[in-house]
Motif scaffolding. Structure first.
Motif, PDB file in Angstrom:
ATOM      1  N   UNK A  54       5.930  11.993  15.337  1.00 33.70           N
ATOM      2  CA  UNK A  54       4.696  12.226  15.992  1.00 33.70           C
ATOM      3  C   UNK A  54       3.670  11.291  15.244  1.00 33.70           C
ATOM      4  N   UNK A  55       3.580  11.065  14.014  1.00 31.78           N
ATOM      5  CA  UNK A  55       2.562  10.330  13.497  1.00 31.78           C
ATOM      6  C   UNK A  55       3.536   9.917  12.157  1.00 31.78           C
ATOM      7  N   UNK A  56       2.965   8.633  11.552  1.00 34.22           N
ATOM      8  CA  UNK A  56       3.565   8.141  10.538  1.00 34.22           C
ATOM      9  C   UNK A  56       2.285   7.178   9.671  1.00 34.22           C
ATOM     10  N   UNK A  57       2.276   7.384   8.591  1.00 37.39           N
ATOM     11  CA  UNK A  57       1.608   6.636   7.581  1.00 37.39           C
ATOM     12  C   UNK A  57       2.193   5.966   6.374  1.00 37.39           C
ATOM     13  N   UNK A  58       1.537   4.690   5.869  1.00 38.74           N
ATOM     14  CA  UNK A  58       1.993   3.973   4.849  1.00 38.74           C
ATOM     15  C   UNK A  58       1.388   4.171   3.716  1.00 38.74           C
ATOM     16  N   UNK A  59       1.732   4.528   2.426  1.00 46.14           N
ATOM     17  CA  UNK A  59       0.738   4.607   1.229  1.00 46.14           C
ATOM     18  C   UNK A  59       1.257   3.650   0.309  1.00 46.14           C
ATOM     19  N   UNK A  60       0.304   2.781  -0.282  1.00 45.77           N
ATOM     20  CA  UNK A  60       0.832   1.744  -1.203  1.00 45.77           C
ATOM     21  C   UNK A  60       0.141   2.121  -2.631  1.00 45.77           C
ATOM     22  N   UNK A  61       0.951   1.747  -3.563  1.00 45.69           N
ATOM     23  CA  UNK A  61       0.451   2.036  -5.062  1.00 45.69           C
ATOM     24  C   UNK A  61      -0.833   1.402  -5.079  1.00 45.69           C
ATOM     25  N   UNK A  62      -1.406   1.962  -6.072  1.00 43.81           N
ATOM     26  CA  UNK A  62      -2.868   1.635  -6.427  1.00 43.81           C
ATOM     27  C   UNK A  62      -2.600   0.145  -7.350  1.00 43.81           C
ATOM     28  N   UNK A  63      -3.227  -1.185  -7.084  1.00 45.08           N
ATOM     29  CA  UNK A  63      -3.217  -2.047  -7.923  1.00 45.08           C
ATOM     30  C   UNK A  63      -4.301  -2.530  -8.893  1.00 45.08           C
ATOM     31  N   UNK A  64      -3.887  -2.909  -9.823  1.00 47.04           N
ATOM     32  CA  UNK A  64      -5.040  -3.703 -10.892  1.00 47.04           C
ATOM     33  C   UNK A  64      -5.416  -4.759 -10.437  1.00 47.04           C
ATOM     34  N   UNK A  65      -6.672  -5.289 -10.722  1.00 47.17           N
ATOM     35  CA  UNK A  65      -7.223  -6.506 -10.414  1.00 47.17           C
ATOM     36  C   UNK A  65      -6.339  -7.752 -10.887  1.00 47.17           C
ATOM     37  N   UNK A  66      -6.192  -8.610  -9.692  1.00 47.09           N
ATOM     38  CA  UNK A  66      -5.313  -9.588 -10.275  1.00 47.09           C
ATOM     39  C   UNK A  66      -3.842  -9.363 -10.265  1.00 47.09           C
ATOM     40  N   UNK A  67      -3.433  -8.325 -10.206  1.00 43.63           N
ATOM     41  CA  UNK A  67      -1.987  -8.017 -10.403  1.00 43.63           C
ATOM     42  C   UNK A  67      -1.179  -7.658  -9.259  1.00 43.63           C
ATOM     43  N   UNK A  68       0.122  -7.999  -9.343  1.00 43.29           N
ATOM     44  CA  UNK A  68       0.992  -7.806  -8.219  1.00 43.29           C
ATOM     45  C   UNK A  68       1.056  -6.360  -7.628  1.00 43.29           C
ATOM     46  N   UNK A  69       1.540  -6.125  -6.521  1.00 45.49           N
ATOM     47  CA  UNK A  69       1.743  -4.746  -6.141  1.00 45.49           C
ATOM     48  C   UNK A  69       2.806  -4.088  -6.854  1.00 45.49           C
ATOM     49  N   UNK A  70       2.596  -3.057  -7.603  1.00 41.72           N
ATOM     50  CA  UNK A  70       3.628  -2.490  -8.358  1.00 41.72           C
ATOM     51  C   UNK A  70       4.829  -1.669  -7.291  1.00 41.72           C
TER      52      UNK A  70
END
Length: 336
Positions: A54-70
């Motif tokens: 019925x619903x879906x959501x995507x969450x992303x890991x918090x990133x630091x400045x200038x850093x790649x996605x953890x």
């Protein structure tokens, strides 16, 4: 017997991580929430009883400045007595959200400076459980962080750090203390196979250390003072939480156990492993001897799939779901 139900489609494959499925059953809304980790994101789905998303959501890991996605290591719903929080762990930190993932209420950054300078070990958090008004999160260093959760709002406090593990924490489980003479309500596991049993109390107290035997403990559960532990050699072992005594050893799987789950009200234990099999076991305690007894109830094969997560979908243990690496759906099974 269990039959295959309608699968729930995913946007991508589940990552090849142990315990990579979380479930939150909401009987009042007649909905079930599922959470799965894939790389730098976690996918959350709200599903109707017939399996329709019925619903879906995507969450992303918090990133630091200038850093790649953890990379995210785990996502888990923590049902405290007064609120439900969604906890997400990664190589960068610990994020806590309201239960639907809409609002982040707390962020705890991991400090790579805590790692040994000559160590090549990755920095990450993994292993999540709630107990009373606390949420416990395991660390790569073997420490367990204990967060004190308020009735509402974002005023979450890191109240304690538990240092008992020599290796990275793999999983944490909890249950309300069952007996006056058994205060054990939290168990933590690590890559060396060591299990630590705790009493949460006003301050956490280490009650029992159950030594490993050379293989990692990948998943752990706690039921009526019994610790259920799944290991990298495919074994499932049941220990007395208060003494560490081994009650039952089951050669349950041919490869590493990736997930355990419990339906505590009915004493059902679910085990899944990289050998493509899911098993359901019935736990009980003998009235005469007080020993734990185990009966095999069901086995299910998911062919050509490296399983990485499995959970019961309801408190009665009448349905369960599994995820697998390179499988873009959540497979659902229910009792006939």
């Amino acid at each position: 017997m269990f039959r295959r139900e309608r699968s729930i489609p995913l946007r991508g494959s589940a990552a090849a991580l142990g315990n990579n499925l979380c479930v939150l059953h909401l009987p009042v809304c007649n909905l079930t929430h599922f959470g799965v980790v894939h790389g730098p994101s976690a996918q959350l789905l709200s599903v109707a009883p017939e399996g329709v998303p019925l619903a879906q959501r995507q969450l992303h890991a918090k990133e630091g400045p200038g850093l790649s996605s953890p990379l995210i290591t785990q996502v888990h719903w923590c049902a405290l007595p007064f609120r439900v929080l969604l906890v997400l762990t990664s190589h960068r930190g610990i994020q806590m959200y309201e239960s639907d993932g809409s609002v982040m209420v707390y962020w705890h950054a991991l400090d790579s400076r805590d790692a040994s300078p000559d160590s090549t070990q990755a920095v990450f958090a993994r292993g999540i459980a709630s107990c009373g008004h606390f949420i416990c999160v395991g660390m790569w260093s073997g420490r367990v962080l204990v967060f004190d959760i308020p009735l509402k709002g974002p005023n979450i406090v890191l109240s304690e750090e538990l240092a008992a593990h020599p290796a990275s924490v793999t999983d944490i489980a909890s249950e309300p203390a069952q007996e006056p003479d058994c205060m054990a309500d939290v168990v933590t596991a690590d890559d060396s196979g060591l299990l630590c049993v705790w009493w949460s109390g006003p301050e956490f107290k280490l009650l029992t250390r159950i030594p490993g035997f050379g293989v990692p403990c990948n998943s752990v559960q706690l039921w009526k003072g019994i610790v259920a532990a799944g290991y990298g050699n495919g074994q499932v072992r049941l220990y007395e939480a208060s003494t560490g005594a081994l009650h039952v050893q089951i050669n349950a799987h041919a490869r590493a156990v990736c997930a355990l789950d419990l339906a505590p009200g009915v004493g059902k234990l679910l085990s899944a492993a990289e050998d493509t099999f899911v098993h359901i076991w019935k736990l009980s305690k003998s009235r005469e001897s007080g020993c734990t007894e185990v009966e095999h109830c069901h086995g299910e094969c998911v062919p050509d799939t490296q399983l990485c997560g499995a959970r019961f979908c309801d408190p009665s243990g009448s349905s369960f779901a599994v995820t697998g690496y390179d499988l873009t759906e959540i497979l659902r099974f229910s009792s006939e």
